[in-house]
Design a protein around this motif. Structure first.
Motif, PDB file in Angstrom:
ATOM      1  N   MET A   1      25.193 -20.560 -12.422  1.00  0.00           N
ATOM      2  CA  MET A   1      25.695 -19.601 -13.377  1.00  0.00           C
ATOM      3  C   MET A   1      25.721 -20.252 -14.753  1.00  0.00           C
ATOM      4  SD  MET A   1      29.395 -17.721 -13.561  1.00  0.00           S
ATOM      5  CE  MET A   1      30.331 -18.976 -14.380  1.00  0.00           C
ATOM      6  N   GLU A   2      25.211 -19.577 -15.726  1.00  0.00           N
ATOM      7  CA  GLU A   2      25.242 -20.017 -17.125  1.00  0.00           C
ATOM      8  C   GLU A   2      26.060 -18.980 -17.881  1.00  0.00           C
ATOM      9  OE1 GLU A   2      24.398 -22.527 -20.258  1.00  0.00           O
ATOM     10  OE2 GLU A   2      23.492 -22.839 -18.303  1.00  0.00           O
ATOM     11  N   SER A   3      27.122 -19.427 -18.547  1.00  0.00           N
ATOM     12  CA  SER A   3      28.006 -18.496 -19.249  1.00  0.00           C
ATOM     13  C   SER A   3      28.728 -19.222 -20.373  1.00  0.00           C
ATOM     14  CB  SER A   3      29.030 -17.912 -18.260  1.00  0.00           C
ATOM     15  OG  SER A   3      29.840 -16.952 -18.892  1.00  0.00           O
ATOM     16  N   ARG A   4      29.443 -18.455 -21.178  1.00  0.00           N
ATOM     17  CA  ARG A   4      30.234 -19.061 -22.245  1.00  0.00           C
ATOM     18  C   ARG A   4      31.592 -19.498 -21.719  1.00  0.00           C
ATOM     19  NH1 ARG A   4      33.586 -18.016 -26.298  1.00  0.00           N
ATOM     20  NH2 ARG A   4      33.931 -15.822 -25.952  1.00  0.00           N
ATOM     21  N   LEU A   6      34.328 -19.621 -18.197  1.00  0.00           N
ATOM     22  CA  LEU A   6      34.587 -19.478 -16.767  1.00  0.00           C
ATOM     23  C   LEU A   6      36.097 -19.474 -16.570  1.00  0.00           C
ATOM     24  CD1 LEU A   6      33.764 -19.493 -13.749  1.00  0.00           C
ATOM     25  CD2 LEU A   6      33.793 -21.998 -13.883  1.00  0.00           C
ATOM     26  N   ALA A  18      27.733 -24.241 -12.192  1.00  0.00           N
ATOM     27  CA  ALA A  18      28.074 -23.494 -13.402  1.00  0.00           C
ATOM     28  C   ALA A  18      27.964 -24.409 -14.612  1.00  0.00           C
ATOM     29  CB  ALA A  18      29.478 -22.916 -13.301  1.00  0.00           C
ATOM     30  N   VAL A  20      29.092 -24.033 -18.647  1.00  0.00           N
ATOM     31  CA  VAL A  20      29.838 -23.151 -19.544  1.00  0.00           C
ATOM     32  C   VAL A  20      30.330 -23.918 -20.768  1.00  0.00           C
ATOM     33  CG1 VAL A  20      30.595 -21.656 -17.646  1.00  0.00           C
ATOM     34  CG2 VAL A  20      32.026 -23.576 -18.330  1.00  0.00           C
ATOM     35  N   GLU A  21      30.781 -23.175 -21.760  1.00  0.00           N
ATOM     36  CA  GLU A  21      31.408 -23.779 -22.942  1.00  0.00           C
ATOM     37  C   GLU A  21      32.827 -24.222 -22.617  1.00  0.00           C
ATOM     38  OE1 GLU A  21      30.054 -24.329 -26.111  1.00  0.00           O
ATOM     39  OE2 GLU A  21      28.201 -23.847 -25.057  1.00  0.00           O
TER      40      GLU A  21
END
Length: 91
Positions: A1-4, A6, A18, A20-21
């Motif tokens: 998962m790639e996201s800003r 979590l 994952a 994330v930022e």
């Protein structure tokens, strides 16, 4: 998962990879986690696996286990490995 961002709730669980930022863990995370900025493990949080982070905060009661390191140390390891391989190659 790639996201800003979590966020895992107290009753939540994530198993996998994952990147994330920022991450705030109140439940369980098991796997590979890269947090480029700030990882917060709350009192009810349990994080395990291969973990890399920019900054880390753990509330009393929170748990962190596995292969743990900062992103800066991971970058140093990569540069050192590359330098060693380069030095070993014939000129």
């Amino acid at each position: 998962m790639e996201s800003r961002v979590l966020q895992i709730a107290e009753i939540g669980e994530f198993v996998g990879k994952a990147a994330v930022e920022t991450a705030e863990i109140r439940g369980r995370f098991d796997g590979e986690l890269i947090v480029r900025k700030h990882l917060v493990i709350c009192a009810t949080g349990h994080v395990s696996g291969k973990i890399r982070y920019g900054k880390l905060s753990i509330e009393e009661g929170g748990e962190l286990s596995g292969d743990i390191g900062t992103l800066a140390s991971a970058s140093s390891d990569i540069r050192a490995t590359h330098a060693t391989r380069s030095a070993m190659q014939p000129a």
